[in-house]
Design a protein around this motif. Structure first.
Motif, short mmCIF file in Angstrom:
data_model
loop_
_atom_site.label_atom_id
_atom_site.label_comp_id
_atom_site.label_asym_id
_atom_site.label_seq_id
_atom_site.Cartn_x
_atom_site.Cartn_y
_atom_site.Cartn_z
N HIS A 42 -2.67 -4.56 1.52
CA HIS A 42 -2.88 -3.49 0.91
C HIS A 42 -3.34 -3.65 -0.64
O HIS A 42 -2.86 -3.16 -1.39
N GLY A 43 -4.09 -4.44 -0.73
CA GLY A 43 -4.70 -4.62 -1.88
C GLY A 43 -4.20 -5.72 -3.23
O GLY A 43 -3.25 -6.57 -2.75
N ASP A 44 -4.55 -5.52 -3.95
CA ASP A 44 -4.34 -6.68 -5.26
C ASP A 44 -3.36 -6.11 -6.02
O ASP A 44 -3.10 -4.74 -6.23
N GLY A 88 -0.68 -15.66 -2.76
CA GLY A 88 0.38 -15.39 -1.63
C GLY A 88 1.40 -14.47 -1.91
O GLY A 88 1.98 -13.88 -0.88
N ASP A 89 1.97 -14.52 -3.14
CA ASP A 89 3.18 -13.29 -3.39
C ASP A 89 2.81 -12.44 -4.19
O ASP A 89 3.80 -11.59 -4.64
N SER A 90 1.42 -12.12 -4.15
CA SER A 90 1.06 -10.76 -4.68
C SER A 90 1.55 -10.42 -6.20
O SER A 90 2.03 -9.51 -6.59
N LEU A 91 1.59 -11.39 -7.01
CA LEU A 91 2.20 -11.66 -8.51
C LEU A 91 1.06 -11.90 -9.39
O LEU A 91 0.27 -13.04 -9.30
N ALA A 92 0.73 -10.99 -10.40
CA ALA A 92 -0.21 -11.19 -11.36
C ALA A 92 0.58 -11.17 -12.82
O ALA A 92 1.38 -10.62 -13.10
#
Length: 317
Positions: free
Chosen positions: A149-151, A171-175
């Motif tokens: 479901h996106g970034d 991989g962990d959807s972390l910015a």
């Protein structure tokens, strides 16, 4: 049957406090407020029909459970102003398939936050938000984060620290990015978590634990954690990052298809903020809903400047 229901709810609430030792029980704890309110209603009914023991035990258990969640759902009293500069951050899960994207743009225009943290930022959403680039030129977008479901992304009016590079853990959807707030540096992170047990929520935390622990303080970690503030899961996040869970946000999410404004009173508080000790939360609120199934969260905060280096005397030299 009434006594059995009261006993069942008492046991369910009690087990939810053991989430530190059991992922299934921690998943149960997410519904503590809802179960406690139901138990309180059934306990009152038990007392009305003369089931004194069960009604009293149920009422005590319900009140104890509600007391444990109250700091997270009752609006917080913000810290008094002390002259320290304050900044605003808007946390939004956009909803990857939202039909109307204009409400999110309207909310950003109304609130004019210094920093925006986003989840479920799809290619379509990136195109919709492109006009914001002029106002928010400093951006950290974790493209194709985990395919779920996106970034995750960070948009900022304030510059990133010169020479620093935003972090993207695909991989962990972390910015994450280091933001310069008039000479005071703060790390801002946006994280999108998976659902609780039996889904992969704890596995994602374990995968990202070293990355999270390495984020420099002071840190303001935001996101859709798919976990309530009192859960053992959010407690583990706080321990891993040296932060505290910000209280007083309240419910933010409700099932897609239900009017999002109902989330304010009947939803789950899964959009959360975690802050380092050096960050003072001045206020936190839930602005008007957009087309997402999550309410936005707006926080006003200030950051204590780093301690000045001790002066070196001539005698010491």
């Amino acid at each position: 049957m009434l006594q059995a229901l009261v006993a069942l709810l008492v046991v369910a609430l009690a087990l939810g406090f053991l989430g530190r030792w059991s992922q299934p029980l921690d998943a149960l704890s997410h519904f503590r407020a809802h179960l406690a309110l139901l138990l309180l209603l059934l306990s009152a009914l038990s007392l009305l029909v003369g089931q004194w023991a069960g009604g009293a035990i149920g009422a005590v258990a319900a009140c104890a459970a509600l007391a444990s969640v109250a700091p997270y759902v009752i609006p917080m009293r913000g810290a008094a102003e002390d002259g320290t500069p304050t900044y605003t951050l808007l946390q939004m899960n956009l909803l990857w398939n939202a039909g109307d994207r204009t409400e999110a743009l309207r909310r950003i225009a109304e609130l004019r936050p210094d920093i925006i943290t986003l989840q479920e930022l799809t290619a379509e959403w990136r195109a919709t938000l492109e006009p914001l680039r002029a106002t928010y030129p400093y951006q950290a977008v974790c493209l194709e984060a985990d395919g779920f479901h996106g970034d995750s992304a960070i948009l900022s009016r304030r510059p990133f620290v010169e020479g620093s590079k935003p972090l993207c853990d695909v991989g962990d959807s972390l910015a994450a990015a280091r933001v310069d707030l008039n000479g005071v540096v703060v790390t801002i992170a946006s994280h999108h978590q998976l659902w609780p047990w039996p889904r992969g929520q704890w596995r994602r935390l374990d995968s990202a634990r070293d990355t999270l622990a390495a984020l420099p303080a002071p840190l303001l970690l935001t996101g859709d954690f798919n976990a309530v503030g009192w859960s053992a899961f959010l407690g583990a996040y706080a321990e891993a990052t040296g932060t505290r869970v910000v209280r007083g946000i309240g419910p933010t999410w409700i099932l897609e298809g239900v009017p999002t404004e109902i989330a304010r009173v009947a939803g789950l508080g899964i959009d959360n903020l975690l802050a380092s000790p050096a960050i003072t939360i001045r206020s936190v609120e839930r602005p008007a809903a957009t087309a997402s199934d999550h309410l936005p969260v707006l926080v006003r905060f200030s950051v204590a400047p780093p301690p000045a280096a001790p002066a070196t005397s001539v005698a010491a030299r």
